[in-house]
Scaffold this motif. Structure first.
Motif, short mmCIF file in Angstrom:
data_model
loop_
_atom_site.label_atom_id
_atom_site.label_comp_id
_atom_site.label_asym_id
_atom_site.label_seq_id
_atom_site.Cartn_x
_atom_site.Cartn_y
_atom_site.Cartn_z
N MET A 68 -7.95 0.37 0.49
CA MET A 68 -7.46 0.14 1.92
C MET A 68 -7.66 1.24 2.67
O MET A 68 -7.27 2.24 2.77
CB MET A 68 -5.75 -0.44 1.82
N GLY A 69 -8.22 0.90 3.77
CA GLY A 69 -9.01 1.67 4.78
C GLY A 69 -10.46 2.18 4.33
O GLY A 69 -10.91 1.42 3.62
N VAL A 87 -2.10 -7.52 3.57
CA VAL A 87 -2.64 -6.71 4.77
C VAL A 87 -1.55 -6.20 5.67
O VAL A 87 -0.57 -7.11 6.04
CB VAL A 87 -3.41 -7.45 5.58
N GLY A 142 -8.84 6.24 2.80
CA GLY A 142 -8.07 5.13 2.43
C GLY A 142 -7.36 5.40 1.12
O GLY A 142 -7.90 6.26 -0.03
N CYS A 180 -3.84 -1.46 8.52
CA CYS A 180 -4.96 -1.35 7.85
C CYS A 180 -6.11 -2.08 8.68
O CYS A 180 -6.12 -3.46 9.17
CB CYS A 180 -4.44 -2.53 6.75
N ALA A 199 0.68 -1.02 -0.21
CA ALA A 199 0.15 0.09 -0.08
C ALA A 199 0.83 1.20 -0.05
O ALA A 199 0.45 2.44 -0.21
CB ALA A 199 -1.01 -0.11 1.23
#
Ligand code: SF4
Ligand code: SF4
Lengths: 460, 352
Positions: free
Chosen positions: A339-340, A355, A345, A359, A101
């Protein structure tokens, strides 16, 4: 609670809050009532050495080495850094550059999971936290590898050693979870109330604080009940419901709503005697510290219309997204992975992204959901003032946006307090002209940071 | 398991938006103006219908052509030119010659809006720029008022409306003799009040709207209701309207208490001279009003005060238009000096 029911509920009128902010559709019904379930282990875990702000962790195992679940595999690379623990029993395959991420190529430890193993945590040691000194607690928190939530993922133990002249009197536990869709903290408060209280007490002890307030939004009153049943009798910890409003979960907004105090611009919460911890982190400390264990898994809300079995899952750190989505019935239409939460996010560019500790949610949207968001026309700013009325920091995003458009970044930070913007997204959310305000502000900030760095380099 | 994975979309947060987009807001303002238009047509007949159509057409065309000439996409789709056209029509006298209205529309959009760069960049309300231009250039027709509720208003145009381009307006005297034999003075209630100090019409009539005046200034009640719709849809800033009405009403209320023989009662002030139309639909033009919370109130108070001052002591009997234009001109300054105190900023004195 529906809007009308809220209007008619006198208890709601008197709940505290902060000024401005927005009311995005909550969309928590997908998962709010789903108890936390375990996900199976994937064949391989991807563990980025840098899942947190600060220096990356330093590897202490070598390729081919066998590790047991819970064993440290990397140590902290400095004070602002944390160690990393093996989330499963298996064999270290090596370190590879993988997409995460945080960026397209980050060094990650690849851990091959032994499929036949019972995956019990065998690496732990009981200890009596009550006998530990604040200094020892802080060290223990660092050893657990805990980091805060969100993109920054700041190591938690750093918050436990505030500047010398700051005396923390109240610990705030943040259970607002104001992001739409996410229900991680909600479930943690209900199912792990005991750990949460234990963790709160540990933080209070480490900081020498006499008081703690667990704050949550009034769309989670069942969590308030669950916690109230477990509160210690001495009254040192209280639970308070505040109004449901985004971004109530931001540190500064929570401080205002729970204590009436404002954290001064550019300062830590400790400057006004506060320390803020997230509910999930606190519960983890309550669970892990007495056993000297490290963070190896976390609760993640996996939700959205693009997934067949949305829910709250206990996911081993390092589980790649692809594995999760396949476990949970991933409709092929999903095109937008976040993500979020949807407000802050980040979009995920590859299904190989794992992950990480910071997160708390994975949101899967389908093409259908994003269609009208993407095709929205953009207009010039019509000065409608909606952004000004939404900004929780009381900035003037309209003016900031106009200046950003002209690349007048210095003016933005000087006269219009750009650096106080924490990118909550309220302004973009309400803008009828669909101006990418937050995006502008990010660019402006990073350009200013670069400039400052260049100047520093020149001066030295 | 799809090995390839989805064709993912990369975007930055926030991933949700909520507000109705600009063209929807603008379209709703048009909806809100339609009842006012309808009432005006009911009062003054097909002449006003023609006037509205002319102004709107002129505004849209001007915007479209200028956009094309400057090599941009036509911005007509955002509906803002339609609002300008309707507002312009509503603040002109019902019998205003069509060709002059078209010119006013052209100037309003051309000079008042496109010259600055189009929607969002204009400093002043384009409709009022057009109207101010008309006031300055066509002094006679802009002060020629006709009676409302003329019997054959739905079958006959007011003679001056259909004046051929670049000609002096057809005289309405003869027509007036036919439709209002008992002597229509051609003065609006506000003019009568100003110059003769007589309130010629009961205030209630003004409020409900059955008197002479420009096409859209006559029913204060209807305008308020239409404004309420927009406020309800969160598409209008009620604080501006409230601030204007409170200041204008407040000042004239004080004057009325001091000397009721010379000054009209406050409700009369509020219901005449297009104040309501201006306060509800023109001063609230988002682009030309300040964005700061305190600034909005100051802006409204400024407009309210200037309106009353021009009305009672100035040479004109209708101050709203100039008051709003002045307010528009001041709004960047107002916004600048009323920047809100940001969260966590140290208080000016007794710092934390
Ligand atoms: S992103 Fe920044 S400017 Fe926009 S509302 Fe949030 S804090 Fe204010
Ligand atoms: S919300 Fe958008 S259009 Fe409205 S003032 Fe802010 S930036 Fe301008």
């Amino acid at each position: 609670m529906s809007g009308l029911a809220k209007l008619l509920d006198p208890a709601h009128w008197f709940r505290s809050t902060f000024s401005h902010g927005i009311h995005p559709a909550e969309n928590k019904h997908f998962t709010a009532n789903k108890p936390i379930r375990r996900l199976p282990f994937p064949p391989e875990l991807v563990l980025p050495l840098s899942q947190h702000a600060g220096a990356p962790s330093q590897l202490i195992v070598h390729p081919g080495q066998e590790v047991v679940r819970g064993e440290p595999i990397a140590k902290a690379g400095g004070f602002v850094s944390v160690p990393l623990h093996a989330p499963a029993t298996g064999m270290i395959k090596g370190v590879e550059l993988m997409p995460t991420a945080r960026g397209p190529k980050t060094p990650c430890v690849i851990l091959k999971v032994y499929p036949g193993d019972s995956q019990e945590v065998r690496f732990y040691q009981e200890r009596d936290v009550d006998k530990m000194t604040p200094q020892e607690i802080m060290q223990a928190v660092q050893d657990s590898g805990l980091v805060g939530l969100g993109g920054a993922a700041f190591p938690t133990h750093v918050k436990l050693s505030p500047p010398k002249d700051h005396k923390v009197h109240t610990v705030l536990i943040n259970g607002c979870e104001c992001e739409p869709f996410l229900t991680t903290d909600h479930r943690v408060m209900i199912e792990m109330a005991e750990y949460l209280i234990r963790g709160t007490q540990i933080f209070m002890k480490a900081l020498g604080a006499k008081k703690a307030i667990i704050g949550t939004e009034d769309n989670k009153l069942d969590a308030v009940e669950a916690l109230q049943a477990k509160l210690p009798a001495d009254g040192s910890i209280t639970v308070k419901a505040v109004k449901t409003k985004y971004p109530q979960g931001a540190e500064k907004m929570l401080a205002k709503a729970l204590t009436g105090l404002e954290i001064p611009s550019g300062n830590f919460p400790s400057s006004v005697g506060l320390a803020v911890f997230n509910v999930s982190s606190t519960a983890e400390i309550g669970e892990l510290l007495p056993l000297s264990r490290g963070v190896i898994e976390r609760v993640v809300t996996i939700t959205g219309p693009g997934i067949e079995h949305p829910g709250n899952y206990m996911v081993p750190i390092g589980t790649p997204l692809r594995f999760i989505l396949n476990q949970l019935g991933f409709s092929g239409q999903a095109r937008h992975l976040i993500m979020g939460g949807p407000m802050m996010g980040g979009t995920v560019s590859s299904l190989d992204v794992p992950v990480t500790k910071g997160c708390g949610g994975i949101l899967v949207l389908t093409e259908e959901d994003t269609k009208d968001q993407i095709s929205r026309a953009t207009y010039p700013c019509i000065s409608c003032a909606k952004c000004v009325e939404a900004c929780p920091m009381h900035l003037n995003p309209s003016q900031l946006g106009k200046l950003a458009y002209k690349h007048r970044y210095d003016e933005m930070s000087g006269d219009y307090h750009l650096m106080d913007c924490f990118e909550c997204g309220c302004c973009s959310f309400v803008c009828p002209s669909n101006i990418p305000l937050v995006q502008y502000f990010r660019i402006a900030k990073s350009s200013l940071r670069e400039k400052a760095m260049r100047e520093k380099a020149k001066a030295s | 398991m799809s090995e390839q994975g989805p064709n993912v979309i990369l975007r930055t947060s926030p991933h949700l938006r909520v507000s109705p987009p600009v063209h929807v807001i603008m379209r709703n303002v048009v909806w809100a103006l339609l009842p006012v238009c309808a009432f005006s047509i009911y009062q003054f007949g097909i002449s006003v219908l023609g006037l509205i159509v002319t102004c709107v057409a002129s505004c849209i065309l001007t915007e479209h052509v200028i956009c094309r000439l400057s090599g941009r996409d036509s911005a007509v789709k955002d509906w803002s030119a339609v609002i300008t056209g309707i507002l312009l029509a509503l603040c002109l006298p019902p019998g205003f010659p069509y060709w002059m209205a078209a010119v006013a529309g052209f100037v309003g959009i051309g000079v008042g809006k496109m010259f600055f760069g189009g929607l969002g960049f204009n400093v002043m309300n384009p409709a009022l720029v057009g109207r101010a231009f008309a006031q300055a250039s066509f002094t006679v027709p802009i002060t020629t008022w006709v009676p409302s509720m003329v019997p054959d208003r739905f079958t006959q145009f007011i003679p001056s409306s259909i004046t051929l381009p670049f000609l002096k307006p057809n005289s309405v005297t003869e027509w007036l003799g036919q439709v209002a034999p008992d002597g229509f003075t051609g003065a609006t209630p506000l003019a009568v009040m100003k110059f003769d100090h007589v309130q010629s019409i009961p205030t209630m009539d003004l409020f409900v709207g059955t008197s002479a005046g420009s096409a859209g200034e006559t029913s204060a009640l209807l305008i308020l209701l239409c404004g309420l719709y927009l406020v309800f849809r969160k598409m209008m800033d009620w604080r501006i309207t409230a601030s204007i009405l409170l200041t204008a009403g407040g000042i004239s209320g004080i004057l009325y208490m001091v000397n009721p023989a010379v000054y009209p009662d406050p409700l009369f002030t509020l219901c005449t001279g297009g104040l309501m139309l201006g306060a509800v639909f023109m001063a609230t033009d988002m682009v030309a009003s300040p964005v700061t919370p305190l600034g909005v109130w100051i802006y409204g108070a400024l407009i309210g005060t200037i309106t009353v001052v021009i009305r009672f002591w100035g040479g004109l009997n209708e101050g709203v238009m100039y008051a709003i234009l002045l307010g528009n001109a001041f709004s960047p300054l107002i916004a600048m000096i009323t920047q809100p105190r940001i969260y966590g900023a140290r208080k000016a004195k007794g710092a934390a």
